[in-house]
Design a protein around this motif. Structure first.
Motif, PDB file in Angstrom:
ATOM      1  N   ALA A   1       0.830  -1.211   0.000  1.00 53.95           N
ATOM      2  CA  ALA A   1       0.000   0.000   0.000  1.00 53.95           C
ATOM      3  C   ALA A   1       0.863   1.260   0.000  1.00 53.95           C
ATOM      4  N   PHE A   2       1.951   1.228   0.733  1.00 58.04           N
ATOM      5  CA  PHE A   2       2.821   2.397   0.776  1.00 58.04           C
ATOM      6  C   PHE A   2       3.436   2.667  -0.591  1.00 58.04           C
ATOM      7  N   ALA A   3       3.876   1.600  -1.260  1.00 63.56           N
ATOM      8  CA  ALA A   3       4.450   1.767  -2.599  1.00 63.56           C
ATOM      9  C   ALA A   3       3.418   2.351  -3.549  1.00 63.56           C
ATOM     10  N   LEU A   4       2.185   1.858  -3.472  1.00 64.14           N
ATOM     11  CA  LEU A   4       1.125   2.384  -4.337  1.00 64.14           C
ATOM     12  C   LEU A   4       0.859   3.862  -4.063  1.00 64.14           C
ATOM     13  N   SER A   5       0.946   4.257  -2.802  1.00 65.45           N
ATOM     14  CA  SER A   5       0.652   5.654  -2.451  1.00 65.45           C
ATOM     15  C   SER A   5       1.690   6.623  -3.001  1.00 65.45           C
ATOM     16  N   SER A   6       2.869   6.139  -3.333  1.00 70.03           N
ATOM     17  CA  SER A   6       3.933   7.001  -3.857  1.00 70.03           C
ATOM     18  C   SER A   6       3.919   7.101  -5.377  1.00 70.03           C
ATOM     19  N   ARG A   7       3.012   6.424  -6.027  1.00 67.72           N
ATOM     20  CA  ARG A   7       3.015   6.356  -7.486  1.00 67.72           C
ATOM     21  C   ARG A   7       2.346   7.546  -8.158  1.00 67.72           C
ATOM     22  N   ASP A   8       2.043   8.579  -7.430  1.00 67.65           N
ATOM     23  CA  ASP A   8       1.343   9.730  -8.001  1.00 67.65           C
ATOM     24  C   ASP A   8       2.274  10.764  -8.624  1.00 67.65           C
ATOM     25  N   HIS A   9       3.527  10.423  -8.815  1.00 63.31           N
ATOM     26  CA  HIS A   9       4.497  11.380  -9.361  1.00 63.31           C
ATOM     27  C   HIS A   9       4.998  11.002 -10.746  1.00 63.31           C
ATOM     28  N   ASN A  10       4.550   9.884 -11.290  1.00 60.34           N
ATOM     29  CA  ASN A  10       4.966   9.417 -12.614  1.00 60.34           C
ATOM     30  C   ASN A  10       6.465   9.206 -12.721  1.00 60.34           C
TER      31      ASN A  10
ATOM     32  N   VAL B   1      19.285 -14.938  12.793  1.00 62.25           N
ATOM     33  CA  VAL B   1      18.793 -13.888  11.898  1.00 62.25           C
ATOM     34  C   VAL B   1      17.890 -12.974  12.714  1.00 62.25           C
ATOM     35  N   ASP B   2      18.052 -11.655  12.536  1.00 62.66           N
ATOM     36  CA  ASP B   2      17.397 -10.685  13.409  1.00 62.66           C
ATOM     37  C   ASP B   2      15.896 -10.558  13.221  1.00 62.66           C
ATOM     38  N   TYR B   3      15.421 -10.491  11.988  1.00 64.55           N
ATOM     39  CA  TYR B   3      14.019 -10.208  11.728  1.00 64.55           C
ATOM     40  C   TYR B   3      13.445 -11.237  10.759  1.00 64.55           C
ATOM     41  N   PRO B   4      12.134 -11.511  10.832  1.00 57.33           N
ATOM     42  CA  PRO B   4      11.559 -12.509   9.919  1.00 57.33           C
ATOM     43  C   PRO B   4      11.665 -12.111   8.454  1.00 57.33           C
ATOM     44  N   ASP B   5      11.791 -10.810   8.157  1.00 56.70           N
ATOM     45  CA  ASP B   5      11.908 -10.394   6.764  1.00 56.70           C
ATOM     46  C   ASP B   5      13.275 -10.726   6.186  1.00 56.70           C
ATOM     47  N   GLU B   6      14.152 -11.246   7.004  1.00 61.42           N
ATOM     48  CA  GLU B   6      15.502 -11.549   6.533  1.00 61.42           C
ATOM     49  C   GLU B   6      15.714 -13.050   6.306  1.00 61.42           C
ATOM     50  N   ILE B   7      14.626 -13.785   6.248  1.00 62.81           N
ATOM     51  CA  ILE B   7      14.649 -15.200   5.921  1.00 62.81           C
ATOM     52  C   ILE B   7      13.985 -15.339   4.552  1.00 62.81           C
ATOM     53  N   MET B   8      14.493 -16.194   3.703  1.00 57.35           N
ATOM     54  CA  MET B   8      14.128 -16.217   2.290  1.00 57.35           C
ATOM     55  C   MET B   8      12.625 -16.218   1.984  1.00 57.35           C
ATOM     56  N   PRO B   9      11.793 -17.071   2.565  1.00 57.10           N
ATOM     57  CA  PRO B   9      10.385 -17.026   2.139  1.00 57.10           C
ATOM     58  C   PRO B   9       9.752 -15.650   2.352  1.00 57.10           C
ATOM     59  N   TRP B  10      10.049 -14.992   3.445  1.00 59.92           N
ATOM     60  CA  TRP B  10       9.491 -13.672   3.720  1.00 59.92           C
ATOM     61  C   TRP B  10      10.085 -12.640   2.759  1.00 59.92           C
ATOM     62  N   THR B  11      11.371 -12.678   2.566  1.00 63.63           N
ATOM     63  CA  THR B  11      12.035 -11.744   1.664  1.00 63.63           C
ATOM     64  C   THR B  11      11.473 -11.887   0.254  1.00 63.63           C
ATOM     65  N   ARG B  12      11.295 -13.107  -0.197  1.00 67.37           N
ATOM     66  CA  ARG B  12      10.756 -13.356  -1.532  1.00 67.37           C
ATOM     67  C   ARG B  12       9.327 -12.833  -1.649  1.00 67.37           C
ATOM     68  N   ARG B  13       8.496 -13.044  -0.634  1.00 69.44           N
ATOM     69  CA  ARG B  13       7.112 -12.569  -0.648  1.00 69.44           C
ATOM     70  C   ARG B  13       7.060 -11.043  -0.689  1.00 69.44           C
ATOM     71  N   GLN B  14       7.928 -10.389   0.050  1.00 72.46           N
ATOM     72  CA  GLN B  14       7.938  -8.931   0.041  1.00 72.46           C
ATOM     73  C   GLN B  14       8.430  -8.393  -1.302  1.00 72.46           C
ATOM     74  N   ALA B  15       9.414  -9.050  -1.903  1.00 73.27           N
ATOM     75  CA  ALA B  15       9.877  -8.639  -3.232  1.00 73.27           C
ATOM     76  C   ALA B  15       8.723  -8.746  -4.231  1.00 73.27           C
ATOM     77  N   TRP B  16       7.925  -9.808  -4.121  1.00 68.69           N
ATOM     78  CA  TRP B  16       6.761  -9.968  -4.998  1.00 68.69           C
ATOM     79  C   TRP B  16       5.756  -8.846  -4.760  1.00 68.69           C
ATOM     80  N   ASN B  17       5.479  -8.518  -3.505  1.00 66.82           N
ATOM     81  CA  ASN B  17       4.554  -7.421  -3.187  1.00 66.82           C
ATOM     82  C   ASN B  17       5.024  -6.108  -3.800  1.00 66.82           C
TER      83      ASN B  17
END
Length: 170
Positions: free
Chosen positions: A99-108, A129-145
């Motif tokens: 949602a945050f990425a989408l909100s920044s798309r108003d500048h072309n 590993v410090d945070y769950p976003d630093e383990i591959m399945p989570w990192t991959r899902r966020q990259a897809w998002n």
């Protein structure tokens, strides 16, 4: 120690501009884009608009310019110097990343999630590993998002945090 706040180490704005002109002269012929600042919001005394204007003025190749932050650099998106709608860090708010990425798309202009994860980062060297976003399945899902929001992403790894100072391995 302040060493990562490079712009603050210069004696004056004139000194910063002189250094900036040297860097532009040295590197502008390469296939690059400029990141004027990292965590600019942590160096409030620096006039990044002025530095960006100087950078744009002296770059003969008119490369894209980014201003990076700990939250959002959208305040620079409409400045003539900016080539990005946002060049942001959002790993602290992964549930709202899309949602945050989408909100920044108003500048072309392109949106780049430059710090959404550091794969296998162990900042305190405790072997975990410090945070769950630093383990591959989570990192991959966020990259897809991020990709599905029409944005670009840059994934770091533990060895890229502070040039490897927070991780003692690859």
């Amino acid at each position: 120690d302040g060493t990562w706040r490079d712009w603050e180490n210069f004696g004056s704005q004139d000194d910063r501009v002189r250094y900036l002109r040297y860097i532009v002269g040295r590197y502008s012929a390469y296939n690059i884009y400029w990141i004027l600042a990292g965590e600019y919001d942590e160096a409030p005394s620096i006039d990044f608009n002025s530095l960006g204007t100087q950078l744009a003025r002296h770059d003969p190749h008119d490369r894209m310019i980014a201003v990076h932050t700990t939250h959002s650099s959208e305040e620079f998106a409409d400045a003539s110097l900016s080539g990005f709608g946002d060049y942001q860090q959002r790993y602290y708010d992964l549930e709202n990343l899309h949602a945050f990425a989408l909100s920044s798309r108003d500048h072309n202009n392109p949106i780049v999630q430059s710090e959404y994860a550091y794969y296998l980062c162990d900042r305190d060297s405790n072997g975990q590993v410090d945070y769950p976003d630093e383990i591959m399945p989570w990192t991959r899902r966020q990259a897809w998002n991020i990709a599905m929001s029409g944005s670009y992403f840059i994934t770091g790894d533990g060895a890229t945090v502070l040039g490897g100072l927070r991780h003692d391995g690859a």
